[in-house]
Scaffold this active site. Sequence first.
Site, PDB file in Angstrom:
ATOM      1  N   GLY A 182       0.832  -1.214   0.000  1.00 20.67           N
ATOM      2  CA  GLY A 182       0.000   0.000   0.000  1.00 20.67           C
ATOM      3  C   GLY A 182       0.856   1.250   0.000  1.00 20.67           C
ATOM      4  N   ARG A 190       2.839 -16.135  -7.528  1.00 18.86           N
ATOM      5  CA  ARG A 190       1.440 -16.501  -7.819  1.00 18.86           C
ATOM      6  C   ARG A 190       0.787 -15.386  -8.638  1.00 18.86           C
ATOM      7  NH1 ARG A 190      -1.734 -14.396  -4.029  1.00 18.86           N
ATOM      8  NH2 ARG A 190      -3.374 -15.950  -4.271  1.00 18.86           N
ATOM      9  N   ASP A 243       5.666  -6.237   5.300  1.00 19.83           N
ATOM     10  CA  ASP A 243       6.035  -7.642   5.557  1.00 19.83           C
ATOM     11  C   ASP A 243       5.796  -8.543   4.348  1.00 19.83           C
ATOM     12  OD1 ASP A 243       3.320  -7.332   5.892  1.00 19.83           O
ATOM     13  OD2 ASP A 243       3.144  -8.862   7.440  1.00 19.83           O
ATOM     14  N   THR A 248       5.306   1.125   6.269  1.00 21.88           N
ATOM     15  CA  THR A 248       3.884   0.908   6.537  1.00 21.88           C
ATOM     16  C   THR A 248       3.372   1.929   7.528  1.00 21.88           C
ATOM     17  OG1 THR A 248       2.217  -0.507   7.574  1.00 21.88           O
ATOM     18  CG2 THR A 248       4.468  -0.962   8.202  1.00 21.88           C
ATOM     19  N   ILE A 249       2.160   2.412   7.282  1.00 21.74           N
ATOM     20  CA  ILE A 249       1.563   3.319   8.275  1.00 21.74           C
ATOM     21  C   ILE A 249       1.224   2.555   9.549  1.00 21.74           C
ATOM     22  CG2 ILE A 249       0.578   4.922   6.582  1.00 21.74           C
ATOM     23  CD1 ILE A 249      -2.208   3.618   7.319  1.00 21.74           C
ATOM     24  N   ASP A 250       1.092   1.215   9.435  1.00 18.87           N
ATOM     25  CA  ASP A 250       0.628   0.412  10.579  1.00 18.87           C
ATOM     26  C   ASP A 250       1.694   0.268  11.668  1.00 18.87           C
ATOM     27  OD1 ASP A 250      -1.574   0.009   8.952  1.00 18.87           O
ATOM     28  OD2 ASP A 250      -0.863  -1.924   8.212  1.00 18.87           O
ATOM     29  N   ASP A 264       3.823  -2.035  11.973  1.00 17.31           N
ATOM     30  CA  ASP A 264       3.781  -3.410  12.496  1.00 17.31           C
ATOM     31  C   ASP A 264       4.849  -4.309  11.880  1.00 17.31           C
ATOM     32  OD1 ASP A 264       2.793  -3.581   9.921  1.00 17.31           O
ATOM     33  OD2 ASP A 264       1.088  -4.847  10.427  1.00 17.31           O
ATOM     34  N   ARG A 316     -22.901  13.401  22.604  1.00 17.21           N
ATOM     35  CA  ARG A 316     -22.907  12.119  21.897  1.00 17.21           C
ATOM     36  C   ARG A 316     -21.677  11.281  22.236  1.00 17.21           C
ATOM     37  NH1 ARG A 316     -23.860  14.282  15.731  1.00 17.21           N
ATOM     38  NH2 ARG A 316     -26.103  14.605  15.885  1.00 17.21           N
ATOM     39  N   MET A 347      -7.002   2.758  10.862  1.00 13.97           N
ATOM     40  CA  MET A 347      -6.397   1.585  10.217  1.00 13.97           C
ATOM     41  C   MET A 347      -5.367   0.930  11.148  1.00 13.97           C
ATOM     42  SD  MET A 347      -5.788   2.588   6.249  1.00 13.97           S
ATOM     43  CE  MET A 347      -7.055   2.297   5.021  1.00 13.97           C
ATOM     44  N   GLY A 348      -4.645  -0.064  10.622  1.00 14.80           N
ATOM     45  CA  GLY A 348      -3.593  -0.713  11.402  1.00 14.80           C
ATOM     46  C   GLY A 348      -3.531  -2.222  11.241  1.00 14.80           C
ATOM     47  N   ARG A 349      -4.472  -2.801  10.480  1.00 16.60           N
ATOM     48  CA  ARG A 349      -4.579  -4.268  10.347  1.00 16.60           C
ATOM     49  C   ARG A 349      -4.659  -4.932  11.734  1.00 16.60           C
ATOM     50  NH1 ARG A 349      -0.516  -7.048   6.413  1.00 16.60           N
ATOM     51  NH2 ARG A 349       0.977  -6.138   7.846  1.00 16.60           N
ATOM     52  N   GLU A 401      -9.227  -0.848  13.354  1.00 16.87           N
ATOM     53  CA  GLU A 401     -10.034  -1.685  12.446  1.00 16.87           C
ATOM     54  C   GLU A 401      -9.935  -3.182  12.785  1.00 16.87           C
ATOM     55  OE1 GLU A 401      -8.506  -1.109   8.459  1.00 16.87           O
ATOM     56  OE2 GLU A 401      -6.548  -1.941   8.962  1.00 16.87           O
ATOM     57  N   HIS A 443      -8.508   5.714   4.011  1.00 20.24           N
ATOM     58  CA  HIS A 443      -7.267   6.031   3.293  1.00 20.24           C
ATOM     59  C   HIS A 443      -6.768   7.455   3.499  1.00 20.24           C
ATOM     60  CE1 HIS A 443      -8.595   2.302   1.464  1.00 20.24           C
ATOM     61  NE2 HIS A 443      -7.316   2.086   1.238  1.00 20.24           N
ATOM     62  N   GLN A 466      -5.671   8.390   6.060  1.00 24.53           N
ATOM     63  CA  GLN A 466      -4.473   8.205   6.902  1.00 24.53           C
ATOM     64  C   GLN A 466      -3.218   7.946   6.084  1.00 24.53           C
ATOM     65  OE1 GLN A 466      -5.960   5.528  10.484  1.00 24.53           O
ATOM     66  NE2 GLN A 466      -7.320   5.461   8.734  1.00 24.53           N
ATOM     67  N   ARG A 467      -3.398   7.545   4.829  1.00 24.89           N
ATOM     68  CA  ARG A 467      -2.232   7.243   3.983  1.00 24.89           C
ATOM     69  C   ARG A 467      -1.935   8.351   2.990  1.00 24.89           C
ATOM     70  NH1 ARG A 467      -3.610   1.153   2.296  1.00 24.89           N
ATOM     71  NH2 ARG A 467      -3.322   1.987   0.205  1.00 24.89           N
TER      72      ARG A 467
HETATM   73  O1  F6P Z   1      -1.178  -1.737   5.582  1.00 26.19           O
HETATM   74  C1  F6P Z   1      -1.670  -0.460   5.350  1.00 26.19           C
HETATM   75  C2  F6P Z   1      -3.168  -0.460   5.289  1.00 26.19           C
HETATM   76  O2  F6P Z   1      -3.612   0.867   5.102  1.00 26.19           O
HETATM   77  C3  F6P Z   1      -3.868  -1.086   6.502  1.00 26.19           C
HETATM   78  O3  F6P Z   1      -3.881  -0.257   7.620  1.00 26.19           O
HETATM   79  C4  F6P Z   1      -5.225  -1.399   5.930  1.00 26.19           C
HETATM   80  O4  F6P Z   1      -5.821  -2.459   6.634  1.00 26.19           O
HETATM   81  C5  F6P Z   1      -4.904  -1.814   4.508  1.00 26.19           C
HETATM   82  O5  F6P Z   1      -3.629  -1.244   4.199  1.00 26.19           O
HETATM   83  C6  F6P Z   1      -5.920  -1.356   3.501  1.00 26.19           C
HETATM   84  O6  F6P Z   1      -5.555  -1.840   2.254  1.00 26.19           O
HETATM   85  P1  F6P Z   1      -6.229  -1.370   0.880  1.00 26.19           P
HETATM   86  O7  F6P Z   1      -5.645  -0.043   0.522  1.00 26.19           O
HETATM   87  O8  F6P Z   1      -5.861  -2.437  -0.094  1.00 26.19           O
HETATM   88  O9  F6P Z   1      -7.702  -1.279   1.138  1.00 26.19           O
END
Ligand code: F6P
Length: 363
Positions: free
Chosen positions: A14, A82, A118, A140-142, A144, A177, A184-186, A237, A287, A289-290
């Site tokens: 990503g 693949r 990864d 990666t933004i995550d 991880d 409220r 995000m973050g997987r 997420e 997105h 966040q990216r």
């Molecule tokens: O790994 C980066 C990330 O933005 C995750 O935080 C998120 O789960 C995933 O990629 C989303 O992927 P896509 O852009 O394919 O929807």
Amino acid sequence: MSGIHRIGVLTAGGDCPGLNAVIRAVAKTALSRFNLEVWGIEDGFLGLIQNRMHPLTNESVSNILTLGGTILGTNNRVEPRRYPVKVNGGTEIRDVTDRCLEHIAHNHIDALVVIGGDGTMTGTSHFVQLGVNCVGVPKTIDNDLYGTDVTFGFATAVSIATEALDRVHTTAASHHRVMIVEVMGRNAGWIALHSGMASGTDVILIPEIPFSIEKVCESVVNRSKRGKRFSIICVSEGARQTDGEQVVDRLDPTSPDPIRLGGIGQKIASDIEAATGIETRTMKLGHMQRGGTPVAADRVLATEFGGTAVELVMAGTHNRLVVMKGRTVTHIPLEEAAGKQRLIPVNHPLVRAARNVGTCFGE
Ligand code: F6P
């Protein structure tokens, strides 16, 4: 003599703020300091498969330091082992690694700098086993990726998520409220933990600490009783209830990592509203966040990582992943990080610090 005259650079997985800063650092270090040629490979591994690559010059990497995305393009679907190939009107999954090796040799690429997460490092370690000189740069933004304390892109994502949490505060307080922001973050809760702490969020829900919806509701109601007639929740997420599963937004069977998480925010919003009667709204940051320009810390880290990658190539220290340990940039064997995730230990000092100020993790 290093025997290295031309290096290739690619971005895979990503997109992530700071990719262009790494490309710039790789190209400038290679061109100016080491007098090498640098070729940009387009759209990640797809460019290697389809032989799409072009020379990078000082001009082509000028003015990209602050630019989001990647000037080379990227891809989080393609894995040379693949790859879907059209055969007799149908599609067959084939291993096209040979094609990549042919294109690397044909274009006289002596070493590859691979910028990715990864999944990308798993693909790269396969090339390493086949004798290609590779150096990885973690992205990666995550945050991880195993083996590094930090990845570029993370600081930017945290600052965007923090701003969103700060901003929903206004509506939460004015309308009494519960406001939920899903980040995000997987499978890792780093973005939620950092942005939640930075914005003083009342509840932080992360994948590493499964939560009980009853405890979350209790925390919201207790705040109300104390006169705080609103609550803010930051949910990752990948968070899940103690007795539940992660919420999957979509499955992408063409991707090596087919699961796309998302939707937990909406689910807990309905549950909280039903259980407490308090109006609850959710916002999925997605997105956002990216996107856009990297923050200063990510530009600095990306520049350091990119330059170090070329230094390693020139020192003949191949098949390594550039990493940050403490405050030092160093390197580890590439295969050590392949396919592994760096999750938040439940006793992490930041979790303790958040608990100290009364943050609820839904336990
Ligand atoms: O790994 C980066 C990330 O933005 C995750 O935080 C998120 O789960 C995933 O990629 C989303 O992927 P896509 O852009 O394919 O929807």
